[in-house]
Design an enzyme around this catalytic site. Structure first.
Site, PDB file in Angstrom:
ATOM      1  N   ASP A  69      35.020  42.652  50.841  1.00 54.68           N
ATOM      2  CA  ASP A  69      35.673  43.888  50.503  1.00 54.68           C
ATOM      3  C   ASP A  69      36.944  43.945  49.911  1.00 54.68           C
ATOM      4  OD1 ASP A  69      35.405  46.893  52.496  1.00 54.68           O
ATOM      5  OD2 ASP A  69      35.933  46.559  50.762  1.00 54.68           O
TER       6      ASP A  69
HETATM    7  C1  GLC Z   1      37.165  49.904  49.964  1.00 55.37           C
HETATM    8  C2  GLC Z   1      35.977  50.006  51.093  1.00 55.37           C
HETATM    9  C3  GLC Z   1      34.830  49.508  50.367  1.00 55.37           C
HETATM   10  C4  GLC Z   1      34.537  49.799  49.013  1.00 55.37           C
HETATM   11  C5  GLC Z   1      35.577  49.076  48.246  1.00 55.37           C
HETATM   12  C6  GLC Z   1      35.748  49.124  46.568  1.00 55.37           C
HETATM   13  O1  GLC Z   1      38.513  49.580  50.621  1.00 55.37           O
HETATM   14  O2  GLC Z   1      36.290  49.554  52.255  1.00 55.37           O
HETATM   15  O3  GLC Z   1      33.621  50.349  51.151  1.00 55.37           O
HETATM   16  O4  GLC Z   1      33.383  49.543  48.463  1.00 55.37           O
HETATM   17  O5  GLC Z   1      37.016  49.043  48.937  1.00 55.37           O
HETATM   18  O6  GLC Z   1      36.271  50.238  46.530  1.00 55.37           O
END
Ligand code: GLC
Length: 733
Positions: free
Chosen positions: A268
């Site tokens: 993430d």
């Molecule tokens: C965010 C979220 C995730 C998302 C990623 C990219 O913090 O936790 O669900 O896909 O970053 O935006």
């Protein structure tokens, strides 16, 4: 170093891809290999990004949605880098790209995989038209605590419902051929246990016994992997002290080992780096080593891999074989997406948005997701109604009705309830008074106008709820009642004597016991998106019948969270409830009974999992079973006849639950195992047949080990998690 050859079952095309991957690996420098594992957020065509792309230091880019910029960056990768490996462009397309569907929790309320799949198909067609070929969706985190803002993004509290709908979303995004240019790679997230964040506070720690992890939190991910999800994303949280981004047991042992998953695992945003504040990594180099050794392929925005992976491989702290496997996973995804043959987006047909059929599908999703929680007869709006008061902060909120994770929303395309109601009933017959400026507004200066409108009307529609920003990532609330002065405004409307319909648009199940009595009817719509207005209008007018069912339990009060239907019975289940205001002065210590309930809330949800009303009624026959007992590896057929006993057509969601009454580890009072949504004409009956196997009756008794234990089980086919007649059967010793 070559990676494992294609398995014997591989097709010719798959063998060719694996051969191409190994050929590429043989020609890549270690810097180029690490570059494939580096994912950056891009906004625009700038020298900093193009320099890295040409150097082969970036493998994928998220957040770029201009097709011209996508193609320019892709040209740098394909035509101006040494090996010409294409980029993948990714985005959070969570519930639509431009045509915004209900938030996933709303789509869950449809209990209809075909609606979810259709929405994902439309989202993929729209997003791929600007070059997005990878979405960070579906989110299938089981959520039992509505204080957690991200409950909005998932499919609720049950693993069967969440897994079934998550798999449907995967099919919608990917179809059966991911090389089609209008597909997107799906991403099962957030692996795993994120919804168990302690106290519903986002990013918080989780403590999940392995048996619970495997019974509740992992199954939706497994269904997604089985549906062919091309990628996974690890979660921010730790599980029992180990962050998912460095969790070997979770990623390498379970996902890759037990499940045999060969797709891409992406971190993430910054989650590898965040293992430092977690207290799990000493520094960025250490976090890179932990993540790589755990099996996380791509580093999203931590700069851990691009900074340290080369030296970690050269020092042997990360094996070259592991590096090649990680790179092979990424290259395989690019081949599956067809990017080596077709890397560019067709700018001539770019921006395919808002097709009439897409808007119609989005409206259908709203119509089948909204839940009728209460109705004393005020709905549907009947022909005697001449004047309609429309009140509330969510009546004309184009931005907020789209809900969280609507990054590419064009709010002016959102049709609000006010607009639709005016179109249907004539502007002169719709008396609009906002009453409150936004959902958090505490000022009461708008009440008088709203009360005046209600007094003049035959019915008052109060559009209440939460602004979009009050749910979603990092947006958690300890008090999940209607925010601001909405409850007070509802009381003022009720005092006029005009029937009041409370229409709530929100990103979570709200605690409604403080307003339930003040409304003659309650409609709940998890943020409905672009077509919330037309969808809700047709339901309120009775042109469409309600069929939404609760995908989560609705607590009476915030203090009941976490609350969920598949709970344990305890040794003293609630009985003889004495509520706090009914307790005698100087009541004796044991006078209120000693069972499991809250003195100030009683027990159980206000509206249970699976619940929802209709403009018609349905009856269920007691389930009949193919046998009174079966072997642990046998099958059991369950039949039940559902009848529309009312006067209008309707859709019903028949839900099959089981209970294992005596087990080595206590089992929940109910567990959903099957469901079926059926449309029935007035008077029509349908016999439903379900087949259960031992796998449906098994549970994790010791880590990964499952058991189907002999003894007595119950089975229900019911309209919700608290209703229905049980039939009993035995698992033979
Ligand atoms: C965010 C979220 C995730 C998302 C990623 C990219 O913090 O936790 O669900 O896909 O970053 O935006």
């Amino acid at each position: 170093m070559a990676v494992a050859a294609a398995p014997a079952s591989a097709t010719g095309a798959e063998r060719d891809v694996e051969a191409s991957i190994n050929d590429l690996l043989g020609r890549m420098t270690i810097e180029e290999k690490v570059g494939q594992l580096n994912q950056l957020s891009g906004y625009g065509y700038n020298p900093a990004m193009t320099g890295q792309v040409k150097a082969g230091a970036v493998g994928s880019i998220l957040n770029e949605t201009d097709p011209a910029v996508v193609n320019a960056l892709q040209r740098d990768a394909v035509e101006n880098s040494r090996l010409g490996i294409p980029l993948i462009f990714a985005r959070d397309v969570i519930h639509g790209f431009k045509t915004i569907f209900p938030i996933p929790l709303g789509q869950a309320a449809t209990w209809d995989p075909s609606i979810v799949e259709e929405g994902a198909r439309i989202a993929a067609d729209e997003a791929s038209s600007v070059g997005i070929r990878w979405t960070f969706s579906p989110m299938v985190d089981i959520a039992r605590d509505a204080r957690w803002g991200r409950i909005a993004e998932g499919f609720g509290e049950d693993p069967v419902l969440a897994g079934t709908l998550g798999a449907a979303m995967v099919r919608g995004y990917q179809t059966d051929d991911l090389s089609r240019p209008n597909t997107m790679a799906a991403c099962m997230k957030h692996f795993a246990g994120y919804g168990a964040s302690e106290s519903g506070k986002d990013y918080n720690t989780t403590w999940i016994p392995e048996e619970l992890l495997r019974d509740v939190y992992l199954p939706p991910f497994k269904l997604g992997a089985d549906a062919g999800a091309a990628t996974f994303m690890c979660s921010f949280n730790d599980i029992n002290g180990v962050p998912s981004s460095g969790n070997r047991k979770l990623v390498r042992d379970i996902l890759r080992g037990e499940w045999g998953y060969d797709g891409v695992m992406v971190s993430d945003w910054g989650s590898i780096n965040q293992m430092i504040p977690h207290g799990y990594s000493a520094d960025l180099r250490h976090s890179a080593q932990q993540a790589a050794n755990a099996g996380v392929d791509i580093d999203m925005e931590s700069y851990a891999y691009i900074s340290h992976l080369k030296e970690l491989v050269e020092s042997g702290e990360v094996s070259e074989q592991d590096l090649d496997t990680m790179v092979a996973n990424v290259l395989r995804l690019k081949y599956r997406l067809g990017l080596f043959d077709n890397p560019y987006v067709d700018e001539a047909t770019a921006r395919r948005f808002y097709a009439p059929a897409s808007l119609a599908a989005a409206q259908k999703a709203v119509e089948q997701s909204a839940i009728l929680l209460k109705n004393t007869g005020t709905l549907p709006i009947n022909s005697k109604v001449k004047k309609i008061a429309v009140v509330g902060p969510m009546a004309d909120a184009q931005h907020d009705q789209a809900g969280t994770w609507s990054f590419d929303l064009e709010k002016e395309r959102c049709v609000t309830p006010l607009t639709s109601l005016r179109e249907k009933y004539g502007a002169a017959n719709v008396l609009y008074a906002q009453g409150l400026r936004h959902s958090r507004d505490k000022a009461t200066d708008g009440f008088a106008e709203a009360v005046k409108a209600a007094r003049k009307a035959d019915v008052a529609l109060f559009f209440a709820g939460e602004e979009a920003v009050l749910s979603g990532e990092a947006h958690c609330r300890t008090d999940i009642t209607l925010p601001g002065a909405q409850a007070a405004l509802l009381k003022a409307l009720k005092a006029t004597g005009t029937p009041v319909v409370l229409v709530i648009q929100a990103g979570r199940p709200l605690a409604l016991s403080n307003v339930e009595a003040d409304a003659d009817a309650i409609v709940f719509c998890f943020h409905g998106g672009t077509m919330a207005g037309p969808g809700l209008t047709r339901l309120l007018a009775g042109e469409e019948n309600f069929s939404g069912r609760c995908p989560v339990s609705f607590p009476r009060v915030s203090g009941q969270t976490p609350i969920y239907y598949n709970h344990k019975n305890t040794g003293r289940p609630a009985e003889g409830i004495t509520l706090i205001d009914d307790i005698e002065i100087e009541a004796g210590q044991t006078s209120t009974g000693c069972t499991s309930y809250f003195m100030d809330a009683g027990d159980g949800p206000l509206y249970p999992f699976g619940y929802g009303m209709s403009y018609t009624t349905f009856s269920y026959t007691p389930p009949t079973l193919s046998a009174p007992e079966i072997a642990a590896d046998g099958t059991l057929t369950v039949k039940c006849t559902v009848t529309n006993t009312g006067t209008v057509a309707g859709r019903e969601v028949a839900q099959l639950y089981i209970r294992d009454h005596v087990a080595s580890l206590i089992r929940p009072v109910r567990e959903l195992r099957r469901f079926e949504k059926v449309e029935l004409q007035p008077g029509e009956s349908r016999e439903l047949t379900f087949t259960l196997t031992g796998a449906d009756l098994a549970y994790h008794i010791d880590g990964a080990r499952t058991a189907v234990e002999p003894g007595e089980f119950s089975v229900w086919v019911a309209p919700d998690a608290q209703s229905g007649e049980a039939a009993r059967f035995e698992i033979k010793k």
